[in-house]
Design an enzyme around this catalytic site. Structure first.
Site, short mmCIF file in Angstrom:
data_model
loop_
_atom_site.label_atom_id
_atom_site.label_comp_id
_atom_site.label_asym_id
_atom_site.label_seq_id
_atom_site.Cartn_x
_atom_site.Cartn_y
_atom_site.Cartn_z
N ARG A 113 18.33 66.99 8.32
CA ARG A 113 17.92 68.26 8.91
C ARG A 113 19.08 69.19 9.15
O ARG A 113 19.07 70.34 8.73
CB ARG A 113 17.19 68.00 10.24
CG ARG A 113 16.66 69.27 10.91
CD ARG A 113 16.20 68.99 12.32
NE ARG A 113 17.29 68.63 13.20
CZ ARG A 113 18.03 69.52 13.85
NH1 ARG A 113 17.83 70.82 13.71
NH2 ARG A 113 19.02 69.11 14.63
N HIS A 143 19.82 48.66 14.19
CA HIS A 143 19.82 49.49 15.41
C HIS A 143 19.84 48.62 16.66
O HIS A 143 19.86 49.15 17.78
CB HIS A 143 18.57 50.38 15.45
CG HIS A 143 18.59 51.52 14.48
ND1 HIS A 143 19.68 52.34 14.33
CD2 HIS A 143 17.63 51.99 13.63
CE1 HIS A 143 19.40 53.27 13.42
NE2 HIS A 143 18.19 53.06 12.98
N THR A 147 22.52 57.17 8.74
CA THR A 147 22.39 57.38 7.30
C THR A 147 23.75 57.69 6.68
O THR A 147 24.10 57.15 5.61
CB THR A 147 21.41 58.54 7.03
OG1 THR A 147 20.15 58.25 7.66
CG2 THR A 147 21.20 58.73 5.54
N SER A 205 18.25 65.52 17.84
CA SER A 205 17.95 64.97 16.52
C SER A 205 16.72 64.06 16.57
O SER A 205 15.88 64.09 15.67
CB SER A 205 19.17 64.21 16.01
OG SER A 205 18.96 63.73 14.70
N GLY A 255 22.83 67.79 10.56
CA GLY A 255 24.08 67.09 10.31
C GLY A 255 25.28 67.63 11.06
O GLY A 255 26.40 67.20 10.84
N ARG A 292 27.28 58.88 19.21
CA ARG A 292 27.14 60.34 19.13
C ARG A 292 26.87 60.88 20.53
O ARG A 292 26.31 60.19 21.38
CB ARG A 292 25.97 60.68 18.20
CG ARG A 292 25.82 62.15 17.87
CD ARG A 292 24.62 62.37 16.97
NE ARG A 292 24.60 63.71 16.40
CZ ARG A 292 23.65 64.16 15.59
NH1 ARG A 292 22.63 63.37 15.27
NH2 ARG A 292 23.70 65.39 15.10
#
Length: 306
Positions: A271, A121, A61, A149, A273, A141
């Protein structure tokens, strides 16, 4: 008994929230298998296309917002009150390839003016024409934070979902669009072979220095910031516009749902970040186990998460 068509050469298994199939070395939600087939057969990138790619829950996002704001900054100055990101969720500002191709709606993509900005994705083998056909911006990540997450996100669909179930799926490689290591390595290797075609970013580095990474992104896109823009604070304006706190505060990101087929409220995208939240959910043994699995899979590639 579920039956799969032979050409898919796929195995079926239930995962944490929906059924999925294992095809061409990756786990896909069954609703995305048609998209994977269609993308491989029919996606024709234009040379100036830009695709934002990532595994879910790895900064998608945020990178969508940053890339859109950077590319559209001349039409929509980031400090402007009428900027699309002030009234739309970042995912509404660029088409999701899986959504278009799974429903046979790729004609909507064809009518978009160039340069087109898209999101996916899919692992790189599922969009084989993307590289070197256009530019790809990829973000990865720490898998530990990704697992945390993903669990919080999936609990909006399945409230009794245990974190251990998601954790084991990550360790097994059975998350959507995974295994994690194969997804990441596909784009990593492409970025080292063709750095002018694939920009490989890390979520943690974006957090540490968003301004410098936005400048890197703009140079990669062939749209470097001018001296006038630098002096006028354009980069800082993009940093603020796309910051977690600012996006989370907007009505567009507090109401509505992501997709009729995935009825998760948009606020589920905002939520925490942060980086390192895994320490609040994993034991030291769990963290060590996942780190070891990932390190073993990536040994000799030059890529590490430590």
């Amino acid at each position: 008994m579920r039956t799969l068509c032979p050409p898919c050469r796929a195995r079926w298994r239930p995962t944490v929230s929906r059924s999925s199939v294992f095809t061409q070395g990756f786990w896909l939600r069954d609703i995305h298998v048609p998209a994977a087939i269609a993308l491989q057969r029919r996606f024709k990138p234009r040379p100036d296309d830009v695709i934002v790619a990532s595994l879910p829950k790895c900064g998608t996002t945020w990178l969508n917002a940053l890339t859109f704001a950077t590319m559209a900054r001349r039409a929509y100055p980031p400090a402007g009150a009428d900027h699309p990101l002030r009234r739309l969720n970042p995912h509404q500002c660029l088409p999701f390839l899986e959504g278009l191709f799974k429903g046979g709606r790729e004609a909507e993509l064809e009518v978009l003016p160039s340069p087109r900005l898209m999101n996916t994705h899919m692992p790189l083998p599922m969009v084989p024409s993307a590289v070197p056909g256009c530019r790809v911006v990829y973000v990865c990540r720490d898998p530990k934070d990704m697992a945390v997450s993903a669990w919080h996100f999936l609990r909006r669909l399945q409230t009794d979902l245990a974190f251990s179930v998601v954790f084991e799926s990550v360790c097994d490689g059975a998350v959507a669009f995974g295994p994690v290591w194969d997804h990441v390595l596909g784009y990593w290797r492409a970025s080292t072979a063709m750095p002018d075609k694939v920009l490989f970013l890390r979520y943690e580095e974006l957090l540490r220095d968003p301004a410098e990474n936005i400048r890197k992104l703009a140079r990669f896109l062939g749209m470097p910031f001018s001296a006038v823009e630098d002096e006028g604070g354009t980069v800082d304006d993009i940093v603020h516009l796309c910051s977690f706190g600012h996006l989370k505060s907007l009505d567009a990101n507090k109401t509505g749902h992501l997709d009729p087929l995935l009825p998760v409220p948009r606020d589920a995208l905002f939520r925490n970040g942060a980086s390192g939240d895994w320490v609040n959910h994993m034991t030291a043994a769990m963290a060590s186990r996942l780190d070891k699995i990932v390190a073993d899979k990536m040994r000799g590639t030059g890529l590490t998460f430590q």
